[in-house]
Design a protein around this motif. Structure first.
Motif, PDB file in Angstrom:
ATOM      1  N   THR A  36      -7.752  -6.911 -24.533  1.00 36.45           N
ATOM      2  CA  THR A  36      -6.647  -7.553 -25.242  1.00 36.45           C
ATOM      3  C   THR A  36      -5.593  -6.535 -25.634  1.00 36.45           C
ATOM      4  O   THR A  36      -5.899  -5.391 -25.976  1.00 36.45           O
ATOM      5  N   VAL A  55      -7.726 -19.495 -31.796  1.00 36.75           N
ATOM      6  CA  VAL A  55      -7.670 -18.516 -32.874  1.00 36.75           C
ATOM      7  C   VAL A  55      -9.065 -18.275 -33.437  1.00 36.75           C
ATOM      8  O   VAL A  55      -9.853 -19.212 -33.587  1.00 36.75           O
ATOM      9  N   GLN A  56      -9.381 -17.021 -33.705  1.00 37.70           N
ATOM     10  CA  GLN A  56     -10.563 -16.663 -34.483  1.00 37.70           C
ATOM     11  C   GLN A  56     -10.051 -16.302 -35.875  1.00 37.70           C
ATOM     12  O   GLN A  56      -9.592 -15.186 -36.103  1.00 37.70           O
ATOM     13  N   LEU A  77     -10.753 -12.909 -26.934  1.00 37.32           N
ATOM     14  CA  LEU A  77     -10.511 -12.596 -28.337  1.00 37.32           C
ATOM     15  C   LEU A  77     -11.492 -11.526 -28.787  1.00 37.32           C
ATOM     16  O   LEU A  77     -12.665 -11.541 -28.405  1.00 37.32           O
ATOM     17  N   ALA A  81      -7.976 -12.792 -34.361  1.00 41.17           N
ATOM     18  CA  ALA A  81      -6.786 -12.784 -33.518  1.00 41.17           C
ATOM     19  C   ALA A  81      -6.568 -14.191 -32.978  1.00 41.17           C
ATOM     20  O   ALA A  81      -7.408 -15.075 -33.153  1.00 41.17           O
ATOM     21  N   HIS A  82      -5.403 -14.394 -32.328  1.00 41.72           N
ATOM     22  CA  HIS A  82      -5.183 -15.654 -31.628  1.00 41.72           C
ATOM     23  C   HIS A  82      -4.495 -15.377 -30.305  1.00 41.72           C
ATOM     24  O   HIS A  82      -3.826 -14.361 -30.131  1.00 41.72           O
ATOM     25  N   THR A  83      -4.697 -16.280 -29.352  1.00 37.71           N
ATOM     26  CA  THR A  83      -4.130 -16.129 -28.025  1.00 37.71           C
ATOM     27  C   THR A  83      -3.686 -17.487 -27.517  1.00 37.71           C
ATOM     28  O   THR A  83      -4.215 -18.522 -27.929  1.00 37.71           O
ATOM     29  N   THR A 153      -3.293 -13.581 -38.384  1.00 42.25           N
ATOM     30  CA  THR A 153      -3.987 -12.941 -37.266  1.00 42.25           C
ATOM     31  C   THR A 153      -2.972 -12.489 -36.227  1.00 42.25           C
ATOM     32  O   THR A 153      -1.958 -13.153 -36.012  1.00 42.25           O
ATOM     33  N   ARG A 155      -1.303 -11.931 -32.585  1.00 41.51           N
ATOM     34  CA  ARG A 155      -1.330 -12.613 -31.289  1.00 41.51           C
ATOM     35  C   ARG A 155      -1.661 -11.590 -30.216  1.00 41.51           C
ATOM     36  O   ARG A 155      -1.099 -10.495 -30.189  1.00 41.51           O
TER      37      ARG A 155
END
Length: 203
Positions: A36, A55-56, A77, A81-83, A153, A155
Motif C-alpha cells: 500500500t 475502510v478498516q 489494507l 486505512a481506507h481504499t 484514516t 487513503r
C-alpha cells in the motif's frame, strides 16, 4: 566450561532450532507484502464503474487483501486505512483474507450500479477477518460514523508495480473464494444481511 554445561547448551540450541522450524512451517514466515502507498484526493463516483470504499476504521489488522469474484487482487489494507476499489457494474462479489491464510476469508456481495459509491468495513472475527457492508441498515449505528471513519484514516492504494508479487504470495484465489463462500453459507439471516450490499446503498 564443564561437560554438563556444554550438554545443556546443545540442548537449548536444539530447542531453538526446533522452535524456528515449527514457526516457519506454520506459515508465519510467509506473509503477503504490504504494497500500500498513501494517495490523496477526494473519493468520487465515476460514470462507467462501481466504486467500493473499504475502510478498516478501528482495528489494526495487517495484510488484508481484497479479491474480486474473478480471483483478482483489487485492494489491500494494512492497519487503520481506507481504499477505493473500482469494479464493473452488475453482480459483485468481494472477498477479504488475512495474509495468505484462505480459511480466514469472508465474502461480501451485491448487485451494484455504476456511477455510485458503496461502503464496507474490515475488522476481526474469531478465526478470520470480517468484511461487512456499511449502510444505513448497519447495526450499532455504524453508518453514522462513516465520515469519521474516512476522516481519521489515511487513503491508500496498491503500488501498481508490486501487485503481481503480492498476488503470487497470496496463493490460489480459488481456495480463498471457496473458504469465503463456505463461511457465509453458515450465517443466519441477520448476519447474512451484513454481508449484502443493495443497489440503492450507493451514493
Amino acid at each position: 566450561m564443564t561437560t554438563m554445561s556444554l550438554g545443556a547448551g546443545r540442548r537449548r540450541a536444539r530447542v531453538v532450532v526446533v522452535v524456528v522450524v515449527a514457526w516457519l512451517a506454520s506459515g508465519c514466515g510467509s506473509v503477503v507484502p504490504d504494497i500500500t502507498i498513501r494517495t490523496s484526493g477526494a473519493i468520487a463516483a465515476v460514470p462507467d464503474a462501481v466504486t467500493v470504499v473499504i475502510v478498516q476504521p478501528t482495528t489494526r489488522l495487517r495484510s488484508v487483501s481484497i479479491v474480486d469474484g474473478r480471483g483478482q487482487l483489487v485492494g489491500q489494507l494494512n492497519e487503520r486505512a481506507h481504499t477505493a476499489v473500482r469494479l464493473p457494474e452488475g453482480p459483485t462479489v468481494l472477498y477479504a483474507v488475512r495474509e495468505n491464510d484462505a480459511k480466514t476469508a469472508d465474502r461480501l456481495e451485491g448487485t451494484l450500479v455504476a456511477g455510485r459509491v458503496y461502503y464496507a468495513t474490515v475488522g476481526p472475527r474469531p478465526g478470520g477477518v470480517a468484511l461487512l457492508a456499511l449502510n444505513p441498515r448497519s447495526p450499532e449505528g455504524r453508518w453514522s460514523h462513516k465520515d469519521e471513519y474516512l476522516r481519521t484514516t489515511p487513503r491508500v492504494q496498491m503500488d501498481p508495480q508490486a501487485v503481481g508479487r503480492a498476488a503470487n504470495e497470496l496463493g490460489d484465489p480459488a481456495a480463498i473464494m471457496q473458504a469465503g463462500d463456505a463461511y457465509v453459507s453458515k450465517l443466519d439471516a441477520p448476519h447474512l444481511a451484513e454481508h449484502t450490499i443493495q443497489e440503492n446503498d450507493g451514493l
